[in-house]
Design a protein around this motif. Structure first.
Motif, PDB file in Angstrom:
ATOM      1  N   THR A 193     -25.969 -97.689 -82.184  1.00  0.00           N
ATOM      2  CA  THR A 193     -27.095 -97.938 -83.084  1.00  0.00           C
ATOM      3  C   THR A 193     -27.106 -96.998 -84.286  1.00  0.00           C
ATOM      4  O   THR A 193     -27.821 -97.256 -85.256  1.00  0.00           O
ATOM      5  CB  THR A 193     -28.428 -97.807 -82.339  1.00  0.00           C
ATOM      6  OG1 THR A 193     -28.534 -96.483 -81.779  1.00  0.00           O
ATOM      7  CG2 THR A 193     -28.517 -98.831 -81.210  1.00  0.00           C
ATOM      8  N   ASP A 194     -26.314 -95.911 -84.234  1.00  0.00           N
ATOM      9  CA  ASP A 194     -26.281 -94.998 -85.380  1.00  0.00           C
ATOM     10  C   ASP A 194     -25.089 -94.057 -85.240  1.00  0.00           C
ATOM     11  O   ASP A 194     -24.632 -93.775 -84.118  1.00  0.00           O
ATOM     12  CB  ASP A 194     -27.574 -94.182 -85.458  1.00  0.00           C
ATOM     13  CG  ASP A 194     -27.760 -93.505 -86.813  1.00  0.00           C
ATOM     14  OD1 ASP A 194     -26.999 -93.837 -87.751  1.00  0.00           O
ATOM     15  OD2 ASP A 194     -28.659 -92.652 -86.932  1.00  0.00           O
ATOM     16  N   ILE A 195     -24.572 -93.600 -86.375  1.00  0.00           N
ATOM     17  CA  ILE A 195     -23.520 -92.581 -86.424  1.00  0.00           C
ATOM     18  C   ILE A 195     -23.958 -91.549 -87.450  1.00  0.00           C
ATOM     19  O   ILE A 195     -24.222 -91.891 -88.608  1.00  0.00           O
ATOM     20  CB  ILE A 195     -22.158 -93.188 -86.805  1.00  0.00           C
ATOM     21  CG1 ILE A 195     -21.703 -94.177 -85.716  1.00  0.00           C
ATOM     22  CG2 ILE A 195     -21.108 -92.093 -86.996  1.00  0.00           C
ATOM     23  CD1 ILE A 195     -20.391 -94.875 -86.038  1.00  0.00           C
ATOM     24  N   TYR A 196     -24.061 -90.291 -87.028  1.00  0.00           N
ATOM     25  CA  TYR A 196     -24.569 -89.243 -87.911  1.00  0.00           C
ATOM     26  C   TYR A 196     -23.905 -87.918 -87.531  1.00  0.00           C
ATOM     27  O   TYR A 196     -23.007 -87.867 -86.683  1.00  0.00           O
ATOM     28  CB  TYR A 196     -26.092 -89.151 -87.793  1.00  0.00           C
ATOM     29  CG  TYR A 196     -26.589 -88.842 -86.399  1.00  0.00           C
ATOM     30  CD1 TYR A 196     -26.870 -87.540 -86.002  1.00  0.00           C
ATOM     31  CD2 TYR A 196     -26.778 -89.858 -85.458  1.00  0.00           C
ATOM     32  CE1 TYR A 196     -27.328 -87.256 -84.724  1.00  0.00           C
ATOM     33  CE2 TYR A 196     -27.242 -89.589 -84.180  1.00  0.00           C
ATOM     34  CZ  TYR A 196     -27.507 -88.285 -83.816  1.00  0.00           C
ATOM     35  OH  TYR A 196     -27.950 -88.010 -82.556  1.00  0.00           O
ATOM     36  N   GLY A 197     -24.328 -86.842 -88.164  1.00  0.00           N
ATOM     37  CA  GLY A 197     -23.771 -85.530 -87.858  1.00  0.00           C
ATOM     38  C   GLY A 197     -23.038 -84.905 -89.033  1.00  0.00           C
ATOM     39  O   GLY A 197     -23.166 -85.334 -90.188  1.00  0.00           O
ATOM     40  N   GLU A 198     -22.251 -83.879 -88.739  1.00  0.00           N
ATOM     41  CA  GLU A 198     -21.585 -83.088 -89.773  1.00  0.00           C
ATOM     42  C   GLU A 198     -20.722 -83.932 -90.699  1.00  0.00           C
ATOM     43  O   GLU A 198     -20.784 -83.787 -91.931  1.00  0.00           O
ATOM     44  CB  GLU A 198     -20.723 -82.010 -89.099  1.00  0.00           C
ATOM     45  CG  GLU A 198     -19.945 -81.149 -90.091  1.00  0.00           C
ATOM     46  CD  GLU A 198     -18.949 -80.237 -89.412  1.00  0.00           C
ATOM     47  OE1 GLU A 198     -18.444 -79.311 -90.079  1.00  0.00           O
ATOM     48  OE2 GLU A 198     -18.645 -80.467 -88.215  1.00  0.00           O
ATOM     49  N   ALA A 199     -19.905 -84.820 -90.137  1.00  0.00           N
ATOM     50  CA  ALA A 199     -18.992 -85.613 -90.962  1.00  0.00           C
ATOM     51  C   ALA A 199     -19.749 -86.503 -91.940  1.00  0.00           C
ATOM     52  O   ALA A 199     -19.279 -86.767 -93.051  1.00  0.00           O
ATOM     53  CB  ALA A 199     -18.083 -86.456 -90.075  1.00  0.00           C
ATOM     54  N   VAL A 200     -20.944 -86.966 -91.550  1.00  0.00           N
ATOM     55  CA  VAL A 200     -21.764 -87.803 -92.428  1.00  0.00           C
ATOM     56  C   VAL A 200     -22.489 -86.934 -93.448  1.00  0.00           C
ATOM     57  O   VAL A 200     -22.535 -87.256 -94.646  1.00  0.00           O
ATOM     58  CB  VAL A 200     -22.759 -88.644 -91.611  1.00  0.00           C
ATOM     59  CG1 VAL A 200     -23.616 -89.503 -92.529  1.00  0.00           C
ATOM     60  CG2 VAL A 200     -22.022 -89.524 -90.610  1.00  0.00           C
ATOM     61  N   ASP A 201     -23.061 -85.817 -92.978  1.00  0.00           N
ATOM     62  CA  ASP A 201     -23.801 -84.933 -93.881  1.00  0.00           C
ATOM     63  C   ASP A 201     -22.900 -84.363 -94.971  1.00  0.00           C
ATOM     64  O   ASP A 201     -23.342 -84.180 -96.120  1.00  0.00           O
ATOM     65  CB  ASP A 201     -24.435 -83.790 -93.085  1.00  0.00           C
ATOM     66  CG  ASP A 201     -25.470 -84.271 -92.084  1.00  0.00           C
ATOM     67  OD1 ASP A 201     -25.992 -85.390 -92.283  1.00  0.00           O
ATOM     68  OD2 ASP A 201     -25.746 -83.543 -91.112  1.00  0.00           O
TER      69      ASP A 201
END
Length: 260
Positions: free
Chosen positions: A166-174
């Protein structure tokens, strides 16, 4: 041209729901093992992403990631779409035929009609109520791991719906290393949706990202049953490297091919 990289997210749904965690219940694979990916088949996958740059230092090509979630201990994802609904329809049709035969049976023949009626009711199985408040599966009956309808009073193991990212987030996205989004697809194996991301390969390094994964737990309340959503998270990593663009035939820099 961007290279398509696939990451398989295999979840042991039954154990994950019992433990309320994806830790030690998730197995990640990609198609870059021969290119340097590490910890294949574990929950600590480090996906190798090989970028390249031109002689002036500019990025030569980006990479594209595709995440595909699957369930361990469920019906295989290759069964036709709507399989569960079709199996439910077949059991309903058989129950109606058995009920018609019971009604038309001459009095005094066969066993106790109430026992036959109870058997018909048992064989119909349990229909799962649709819950429109979440992204869970549509209403259908509970199936076992062989695709058969589970009787209402059975304790047999049932098949879980496939996990849903439902979601992909974290350091690589930020850090704007990857740009994930959910896309529609005609691929019926993924039920028409999948997560994908382009990767900025101009910034080498190791970056973490987190996937929010929705599982579904069967909850029975009286005579009703429904798939209750359970949201858990799983972390993974990307290791980006970059090297000069090379000639695929000679292994040297770009230029004219040698001619004999």
């Amino acid at each position: 041209m961007p290279q398509q990289l696939a990451i398989i997210v295999l979840v042991d749904v039954g154990n994950a729901l019992e433990a309320k965690s994806l830790e030690d219940n998730t197995y990640l694979f990609d198609n870059m093992k021969l290119q340097g990916s590490e910890n294949e088949g574990t929950g600590k996958l480090v996906t190798a992403i090989n970028g390249s740059y031109w002689s002036d230092g500019s990025q030569a090509s980006e990479q594209v990631l595709n995440w595909l979630p699957y369930s361990l201990g469920s019906l295989p994802p290759t069964v036709p779409r709507g399989y569960e609904v079709e199996r439910a329809r077949q059991t309903d049709q058989k129950a109606l035929a058995d009920l018609e035969a019971l009604v038309n049976r001459p009095a005094g023949q066969g066993a106790d009609p109430s026992a036959d009626l109870a058997q018909i009711q048992r064989s119909v199985g349990t229909r799962v109520k649709s819950n429109r408040r979440n992204r869970g599966p549509a209403a259908a009956k509970i199936l076992d791991l062989t695709g058969k309808v589970v009787p209402a009073d059975s304790s047999a193991a049932h098949s879980y719906p496939a996990p849903v990212i439902t979601d992909i987030y974290g350091e690589a996205v930020d850090e704007k290393i990857i740009y994930p989004a959910e896309y529609g697809s005609p691929d019926l194996v993924t039920d028409g949706w999948y997560w994908s991301a382009t990767v900025d390969t101009s910034r080498p390094g190791t970056y973490a990202y987190t996937m929010k994964i929705q599982l579904h737990k069967l909850v029975e309340s009286g005579t009703e049953a429904l798939w209750e959503p359970v949201n858990l998270t799983c972390e993974s990593w990307l290791r980006i490297t970059s090297e000069p663009k090379r000639n695929g035939f000679t292994g040297a820099g770009l230029g004219l091919l040698p001619l004999s």
